[in-house]
Structure formats: structure tokens, C-alpha cells
Design a protein around this motif. Structure first.
Motif, PDB file in Angstrom:
ATOM      1  N   ALA A   1     -15.218 -14.303 -45.241  1.00  0.00           N
ATOM      2  CA  ALA A   1     -15.216 -13.624 -46.530  1.00  0.00           C
ATOM      3  C   ALA A   1     -14.518 -12.268 -46.471  1.00  0.00           C
ATOM      4  O   ALA A   1     -13.820 -11.881 -47.400  1.00  0.00           O
ATOM      5  N   TRP A   2     -14.728 -11.545 -45.377  1.00  0.00           N
ATOM      6  CA  TRP A   2     -14.194 -10.187 -45.278  1.00  0.00           C
ATOM      7  C   TRP A   2     -13.012 -10.088 -44.337  1.00  0.00           C
ATOM      8  O   TRP A   2     -12.479  -9.006 -44.108  1.00  0.00           O
ATOM      9  N   GLY A   3     -12.602 -11.221 -43.771  1.00  0.00           N
ATOM     10  CA  GLY A   3     -11.509 -11.184 -42.811  1.00  0.00           C
ATOM     11  C   GLY A   3     -10.205 -10.679 -43.380  1.00  0.00           C
ATOM     12  O   GLY A   3      -9.349 -10.163 -42.655  1.00  0.00           O
ATOM     13  N   LEU A   4     -10.024 -10.822 -44.702  1.00  0.00           N
ATOM     14  CA  LEU A   4      -8.795 -10.350 -45.338  1.00  0.00           C
ATOM     15  C   LEU A   4      -8.858  -8.865 -45.699  1.00  0.00           C
ATOM     16  O   LEU A   4      -7.857  -8.310 -46.150  1.00  0.00           O
ATOM     17  N   SER A   5     -10.016  -8.227 -45.512  1.00  0.00           N
ATOM     18  CA  SER A   5     -10.143  -6.808 -45.874  1.00  0.00           C
ATOM     19  C   SER A   5      -9.154  -5.909 -45.135  1.00  0.00           C
ATOM     20  O   SER A   5      -8.519  -5.046 -45.759  1.00  0.00           O
ATOM     21  N   PRO A   6      -8.981  -6.075 -43.812  1.00  0.00           N
ATOM     22  CA  PRO A   6      -7.980  -5.228 -43.142  1.00  0.00           C
ATOM     23  C   PRO A   6      -6.578  -5.421 -43.704  1.00  0.00           C
ATOM     24  O   PRO A   6      -5.809  -4.458 -43.804  1.00  0.00           O
ATOM     25  N   LEU A   7      -6.240  -6.668 -44.076  1.00  0.00           N
ATOM     26  CA  LEU A   7      -4.925  -6.913 -44.654  1.00  0.00           C
ATOM     27  C   LEU A   7      -4.782  -6.216 -45.996  1.00  0.00           C
ATOM     28  O   LEU A   7      -3.750  -5.601 -46.290  1.00  0.00           O
ATOM     29  N   GLY A   8      -5.833  -6.275 -46.819  1.00  0.00           N
ATOM     30  CA  GLY A   8      -5.781  -5.595 -48.107  1.00  0.00           C
ATOM     31  C   GLY A   8      -5.638  -4.096 -47.952  1.00  0.00           C
ATOM     32  O   GLY A   8      -4.825  -3.455 -48.636  1.00  0.00           O
ATOM     33  N   ALA A   9      -6.431  -3.521 -47.040  1.00  0.00           N
ATOM     34  CA  ALA A   9      -6.330  -2.076 -46.805  1.00  0.00           C
ATOM     35  C   ALA A   9      -4.977  -1.707 -46.221  1.00  0.00           C
ATOM     36  O   ALA A   9      -4.395  -0.667 -46.558  1.00  0.00           O
ATOM     37  N   GLY A  10      -4.445  -2.574 -45.330  1.00  0.00           N
ATOM     38  CA  GLY A  10      -3.161  -2.275 -44.706  1.00  0.00           C
ATOM     39  C   GLY A  10      -1.991  -2.365 -45.664  1.00  0.00           C
ATOM     40  O   GLY A  10      -1.023  -1.606 -45.543  1.00  0.00           O
ATOM     41  N   LEU A  11      -2.058  -3.303 -46.613  1.00  0.00           N
ATOM     42  CA  LEU A  11      -0.960  -3.447 -47.575  1.00  0.00           C
ATOM     43  C   LEU A  11      -1.006  -2.420 -48.692  1.00  0.00           C
ATOM     44  O   LEU A  11       0.007  -2.172 -49.350  1.00  0.00           O
ATOM     45  N   ALA A  12      -2.174  -1.829 -48.921  1.00  0.00           N
ATOM     46  CA  ALA A  12      -2.307  -0.881 -50.028  1.00  0.00           C
ATOM     47  C   ALA A  12      -1.398   0.327 -49.848  1.00  0.00           C
ATOM     48  O   ALA A  12      -0.749   0.779 -50.811  1.00  0.00           O
ATOM     49  N   GLY A  13      -1.335   0.864 -48.633  1.00  0.00           N
ATOM     50  CA  GLY A  13      -0.500   2.036 -48.392  1.00  0.00           C
ATOM     51  C   GLY A  13       0.971   1.781 -48.629  1.00  0.00           C
ATOM     52  O   GLY A  13       1.615   2.512 -49.399  1.00  0.00           O
ATOM     53  N   PRO A  14       1.565   0.769 -47.986  1.00  0.00           N
ATOM     54  CA  PRO A  14       2.976   0.483 -48.242  1.00  0.00           C
ATOM     55  C   PRO A  14       3.270   0.150 -49.707  1.00  0.00           C
ATOM     56  O   PRO A  14       4.302   0.563 -50.241  1.00  0.00           O
ATOM     57  N   LEU A  15       2.379  -0.607 -50.373  1.00  0.00           N
ATOM     58  CA  LEU A  15       2.599  -0.927 -51.790  1.00  0.00           C
ATOM     59  C   LEU A  15       2.598   0.339 -52.640  1.00  0.00           C
ATOM     60  O   LEU A  15       3.458   0.510 -53.522  1.00  0.00           O
ATOM     61  N   ALA A  16       1.659   1.244 -52.363  1.00  0.00           N
ATOM     62  CA  ALA A  16       1.613   2.504 -53.111  1.00  0.00           C
ATOM     63  C   ALA A  16       2.830   3.367 -52.828  1.00  0.00           C
ATOM     64  O   ALA A  16       3.363   4.034 -53.721  1.00  0.00           O
ATOM     65  N   ALA A  17       3.285   3.366 -51.566  1.00  0.00           N
ATOM     66  CA  ALA A  17       4.446   4.177 -51.210  1.00  0.00           C
ATOM     67  C   ALA A  17       5.713   3.666 -51.879  1.00  0.00           C
ATOM     68  O   ALA A  17       6.577   4.449 -52.290  1.00  0.00           O
TER      69      ALA A  17
END
Length: 400
Positions: A355-371
Motif C-alpha cells: 500500500a505504501w511502497g509507492l510513497s517514496p516514488l511519489g515524494a521523489g517525483l514531487a520535487g522534479p515535477l515542481a521544479a
């Protein structure tokens, strides 16, 4: 195979459950301070979306790497002892972080390493706490027990903790982490008075136990829809949470000590969601209500990113809390009722991993997407994904 216990479940009114809830509440106040202070400190000291995203990844990564073996080991150990040791470890590590912040040595690497260790210990404490909750409350009292825990979690981690963080961060950021360390010490002392639960007599190797828990989770129809929904939602929530402090400072133009006020708004909504969810489920059915909470969460994410006005942000944060707490109460109750007691640790950990295994991916992609785009885009994309999930999984949730 039966679990050997040294007590008879006394329900949520029993002394054992009250002490467990008290220890949970104390540690969660400290967690609430740190969960706000750590990304806020990273955002204030670096002003970098990538650095903030890295800390968020380190915070969530153990749910992917550590949670599964942690659950299998919890089923072999005494759960009370697991929680006590985890609290002492987290207290020591957080105390070292407080010293590093005070002396100016809290680099991004230090923050990431500390976050990873703290969450790794939490994976053990979380699985063990699930075992204790079911054993102490009894299966007939699970809805009340989960409602109580969500309410305590909300008051401690989302209200008292962030309010304390706002004051302490303005005075001295290191004090935030010192308070968190102290909370773990107190919680460890309280946990030593929780009734003991003897470990299950587990046969076979650790790998076989891990596989058994995962197979049960994936083969149980009612659990599969929960796992898919939580995995997608956790991915989006991790992205949203990773950028919250930076979005508040740069887009909403909030002063740094005021940022925790948005978390307080979420907590206020969460209290309402925890109170409403069992009542709505009795009237409309748990599946329909869970699908509705998912849709509400997606809409709130999208509005938060589309309309960068403070009044709208406050309302959206209230809805975040209502939707997430309502979902958590109903989904946790369903998972616990569908899981045999001797498998609670393994199934809980497998559930967390999937259920939470994708959380690191979501957090990791948030920075580049925002940038590349903007901070608001992160919330619009997250809201769209959660909204589509609510539509696609509405029928399986209702049927399940």
C-alpha cells in the motif's frame, strides 16, 4: 495455530487499552512536532524542492524496504517488547538529531539518514501495535478502537504536535527534535505497563512466513481493493506532503512559524472524519463511504493546487483531514476483521509494503515535477489521480 495470550480482551474501556492509547498519544505528540519540523527545517535551510523531496523519500522508503521483514519478526516476538525497544531507539536517534541541529551540523544527508532510521523503527512499532490493539480491544470492539486511535493520532500528531512545532521552531528548531526525543522516552516507560502478549509459536523459516502473509493478502478479495486504493492514494499523498511546507512559504506566502497552522486545519477535519465515518458506514455501507472519501480527497487536492488563496487552502486542508481519517478508520477495521490473529503482523506489514511502497516514488517525483512546472501542479496531478481511482474502484469497494 492459536496465539497464546496472558489476558482476556477487555475492550476499549479496559486498563490495558487505555495505557496503550496513552503511550500512543505521547509518542504521537512528539511525532507531530518532528513531522512538521523536519521538512520545514529542510525547506527553510535549503529553499530547494529537490532537498525537501530527498528528505521525504528517506522518511517513506523504509515502508518499502523494511516493513515486510519487520512484520514477520513481530509475529515471532513479544509485541510489547518490540514497541518499547523501538521507542528507546527512536528517542536516542532523535536526541542526536536535536544536537546536530543545535550545533549547525544537520545537513541534508543527516536529515535523510535520521528520517530513514526513525521510520525503520516505526515499521516494527506499527506492526506490533496492530497486534496489541486487536488483542486488547477484542474483535468486537475494532471500530471503536480504530476510531479512538485515529482521534488520538489526530489530536497528538496533527494538532498538539504542529502547534508545539510552531512555537518551538520560532524559538529554536533544535527544541522541536528534543521534545520528540523526550516523548519517545515517556512512551517507552508507559508501554512497559501494557499487558504482555506471548508470541505465536511460528514454525518454518522467515521467508516462508513472509510469503504466507503476502499470499493471504493478495488472495483475499476484500483486501485486494483496499491495497490498490491505498497504494495509489499514498503515492499522491506523499507527493502532496513533500511540497506542503515549500508551497506554504513560496505560494501562499506564509511565515515559517505559521505553516503548521495548515496541519492543524487538517487535524480538525480528521477529528470530524473519525467521528463521522462509523455513522455514515452504518447508514450507507462502508464501501460506498470509502469511495466517497476517496473522491473528496481527490477534489481537495486539486482545489488546493488550482486556487492559491489562503481561505481556499484552509478549506481544502479541512477536507484533507475529513477524507483521510474517514478512510483510515473504515479501511483499518475491514483489514483487521479479514485477517486471522496469528497472521496480523505479517499481513499488516505486507499491506504496508504494497500500500505504501509507492510513497517514496511519489515524494521523489514531487520535487522534479515542481521544479519543471510549478508547486501547484503537484497537487492538481495528485488530485486527478485520486479522483480517477475513486471512480474506478467504487464498484470493487462496494462489492467487497
Amino acid at each position: 495455530m492459536e496465539r497464546d495470550v496472558r489476558h482476556t480482551p477487555q475492550g476499549v474501556g479496559g486498563r490495558g487499552f487505555r495505557v496503550l492509547t496513552g503511550a500512543w498519544a505521547v509518542s504521537l505528540v512528539g511525532d507531530g512536532v518532528r513531522i512538521v519540523a523536519m521538512p520545514l527545517f529542510a525547506a527553510a535551510s535549503t529553499r530547494s524542492p529537490l532537498a525537501v523531496s530527498a528528505v521525504a523519500v528517506a522518511t517513506t522508503l523504509p515502508w518499502l524496504l523494511v516493513a515486510l521483514p519487520a512484520g514477520a519478526l513481530v509475529d515471532r516476538w513479544r509485541p510489547r517488547n518490540v514497541v518499547v525497544v523501538a521507542h528507546w531507539l527512536r528517542g536516542g536517534v532523535t536526541g542526536v538529531l536535536a544536537l546536530a541541529v543545535h550545533t549547525g551540523h544537520a545537513t541534508v544527508v543527516v536529515l535523510c539518514a535520521t528520517a530513514f532510521v526513525l521510520t525503520s523503527a516505526e515499521t516494527f512499532a506499527d506492526s506490533a501495535s496492530q497486534v496489541l490493539l486487536v488483542e486488547l480491544a477484542g474483535r468486537d470492539g475494532l471500530e471503536a478502537a480504530n476510531g479512538r486511535f485515529v482521534a488520538v493520532e489526530t489530536v497528538g500528531m496533527d494538532l498538539a504536535g504542529p502547534l508545539a512545532a510552531a512555537v518551538l521552531f520560532w524559538w529554536a528548531p533544535a527544541a522541536c527534535f528534543a521534545l520528540d526525543a523526550a516523548s519517545f522516552v515517556v512512551a517507552a516507560l508507559l508501554m512497559s505497563h501494557v499487558p504482555d502478549v506471548a508470541p505465536e509459536r511460528v514454525r518454518g523459516d522467515l521467508r516462508g512466513g513472509l510469503a504466507e502473509g503476502a499470499r493471504f493478502l493478495l488472495r483475499t478479495r476484500g483486501l485486494r481493493s483496499l491495497v490498490v486504493a491505498v497504494a495509489i492514494t499514498a503515492f499522491c499523498a506523499a507527493a502532496a506532503n513533500a511540497m506542503l511546507a515549500l508551497y506554504s512559504i513560496q505560494v501562499l506566502r506564509l511565515a515559517e512559524p505559521v505553516v503548521p497552522a495548515l496541519v492543524v486545519c487538517m487535524a480538525t477535519g480528521a477529528l470530524l472524519g473519525a467521528w463521522l465515518s462509523p455513522r455514515l458506514a452504518r447508514r450507507w455501507g462502508a464501501g460506498r463511504v470509502m469511495a466517497g472519501f476517496l473522491a473528496l480527497l481527490g477534489a481537495a487536492f486539486a482545489v488546493f493546487g488550482l486556487v492559491p488563496w489562503l481561505v481556499v487552502a484552509v478549506l481544502a486542508c479541512l477536507l484533507f483531514g475529513v477524507a483521510s481519517a474517514g478512510w483510515n478508520v473504515l479501511s483499518a477495521t475491514k483489514r483487521q476483521r479479514l485477517t486471522p490473529g496469528p497472521m496480523m503482523g505479517r499481513v499488516t506489514s505486507a499491506y504496508r509494503v504494497l500500500a505504501w511502497g509507492l510513497s517514496p516514488l511519489g515524494a521523489g517525483l514531487a520535487g522534479p515535477l515542481a521544479a519543471v512546472t510549478s508547486l501547484g501542479t503537484v497537487y492538481v496531478v495528485a488530485g486527478s489521480i485520486v479522483g480517477m481511482t475513486a471512480i474506478l474502484l467504487a464498484r470493487p469497494l462496494i462489492r467487497g
